[in-house]
Design an enzyme around this catalytic site. Structure first.
Site, PDB file in Angstrom:
ATOM      1  N   SER A 128      -3.160   1.597  -1.755  1.00 64.84           N
ATOM      2  CA  SER A 128      -4.516   1.303  -1.316  1.00 64.84           C
ATOM      3  C   SER A 128      -4.934  -0.110  -1.741  1.00 64.84           C
ATOM      4  O   SER A 128      -4.320  -1.087  -1.309  1.00 64.84           O
ATOM      5  CB  SER A 128      -5.455   2.393  -1.853  1.00 64.84           C
ATOM      6  OG  SER A 128      -6.710   2.356  -1.209  1.00 64.84           O
ATOM      7  N   ASP A 132      -4.373   9.616   7.396  1.00 63.92           N
ATOM      8  CA  ASP A 132      -5.187   8.802   6.481  1.00 63.92           C
ATOM      9  C   ASP A 132      -6.505   8.411   7.149  1.00 63.92           C
ATOM     10  O   ASP A 132      -6.506   7.677   8.138  1.00 63.92           O
ATOM     11  CB  ASP A 132      -4.409   7.543   6.082  1.00 63.92           C
ATOM     12  CG  ASP A 132      -5.044   6.794   4.922  1.00 63.92           C
ATOM     13  OD1 ASP A 132      -6.269   6.879   4.742  1.00 63.92           O
ATOM     14  OD2 ASP A 132      -4.306   6.099   4.200  1.00 63.92           O
ATOM     15  N   HIS A 176      -4.837   9.960   2.641  1.00 63.60           N
ATOM     16  CA  HIS A 176      -4.819   8.666   1.959  1.00 63.60           C
ATOM     17  C   HIS A 176      -4.028   8.679   0.657  1.00 63.60           C
ATOM     18  O   HIS A 176      -3.565   7.632   0.207  1.00 63.60           O
ATOM     19  CB  HIS A 176      -6.259   8.215   1.684  1.00 63.60           C
ATOM     20  CG  HIS A 176      -6.359   6.839   1.115  1.00 63.60           C
ATOM     21  ND1 HIS A 176      -5.919   5.730   1.810  1.00 63.60           N
ATOM     22  CD2 HIS A 176      -6.835   6.376  -0.073  1.00 63.60           C
ATOM     23  CE1 HIS A 176      -6.137   4.642   1.078  1.00 63.60           C
ATOM     24  NE2 HIS A 176      -6.673   5.008  -0.069  1.00 63.60           N
TER      25      HIS A 176
END
Length: 250
Positions: A82, A205, A233
């Site tokens: 991320s 995601d 995610h």
């Protein structure tokens, strides 16, 4: 393979925004990857590779990338999840001679929507979330975790596991990290990153859309995309087995 008597370059992995290294600590144990805190954290939980401690987190994304590069060894494999993936990608653009390979989990070149870039969060939505974080701090994390686990076939279990393992940083870094996410736009730099790149992405995601991962696959000269069906995610939660099958071994 390193010559006899020499140490292999380390493989360093950066966590995402808000949750600290906790959720990844058990996942990466025994994998050959070492966790490295985000810029602005004073020490690594494993007590190594801490770089120069900072009194305050970098105020801007470019400063965060500079701080990251300052604590990297002369050569390494670099990975991230991320926000950590964004920083790793930027480090490879800034210091390509130091990055042997990249492993990017739930990655994007731009977290927010921009002209000709619809594959992200709207600036207004990020601003609203930043206001909640400014008011509630880490208290905003449970809802954030639940939202980015939506679409995962084990969404509730994933959210519960992440919440239990989270080690949120100080308020200053929570707020700074959101500024970094709003500023980062690596689209122009991406085609010039020539090291091997492994992209690992959950097909469901909701935070970093699959279209962003496919764009990276197309634009990076040496990228391969590993899609994880039924994952969102945090594709390593709650059961990391499928994720670890795709994670390169340094």
């Amino acid at each position: 393979m390193s010559p006899a008597g020499t140490l292999a370059p380390p493989a360093l992995f950066l966590p995402g925004w808000g949750l600290g290294c906790g959720p990844l600590a058990t996942v990466l144990e025994g994998s050959g990857w070492q966790l490295l805190d985000l810029p602005g954290i004073k020490r690594n939980p494993q007590g190594n590779l801490q770089g120069n401690p900072q009194e305050n987190p970098p105020a801007h994304f470019d400063s965060a990338v500079e701080a990251l590069c300052a604590c990297l060894p002369p050569s390494c494999h670099l990975g991230g999840w991320s926000l950590g993936a964004l920083l790793a990608l930027a480090a490879a653009a800034r210091a390509p001679e130091r990055i042997i390979s990249l492993t990017l989990v739930a990655a994007t070149p731009s977290f927010v929507q921009r002209p000709a870039w619809p594959h992200g969060l709207s600036p207004a939505a990020l601003q609203d979330f930043a206001a909640r974080v400014a008011k509630a701090g880490a208290g905003a994390l449970p809802r954030f975790i639940a939202l980015f686990c939506q679409g995962d076939h084990e969404a509730r279990a994933a959210a519960r596991r992440l919440g239990q393992q989270a080690s949120p940083p100080a308020q200053e870094l929570l707020e700074a990290g959101l500024v970094w996410l709003g500023e980062a736009d690596l689209r122009e730099a991406v085609p010039h990153i020539t090291c091997p790149v492994t992209l690992i992405h959950g097909e469901a995601d909701p935070l970093m859309p699959l279209a962003a991962a496919r764009w990276l696959q197309e634009q990076l000269p040496a990228a391969r995309l590993q899609l994880l069906p039924g994952k969102a995610h945090a594709p390593f939660a709650p059961d990391p087995a499928l994720f670890l099958e795709q994670l390169p071994r340094p």
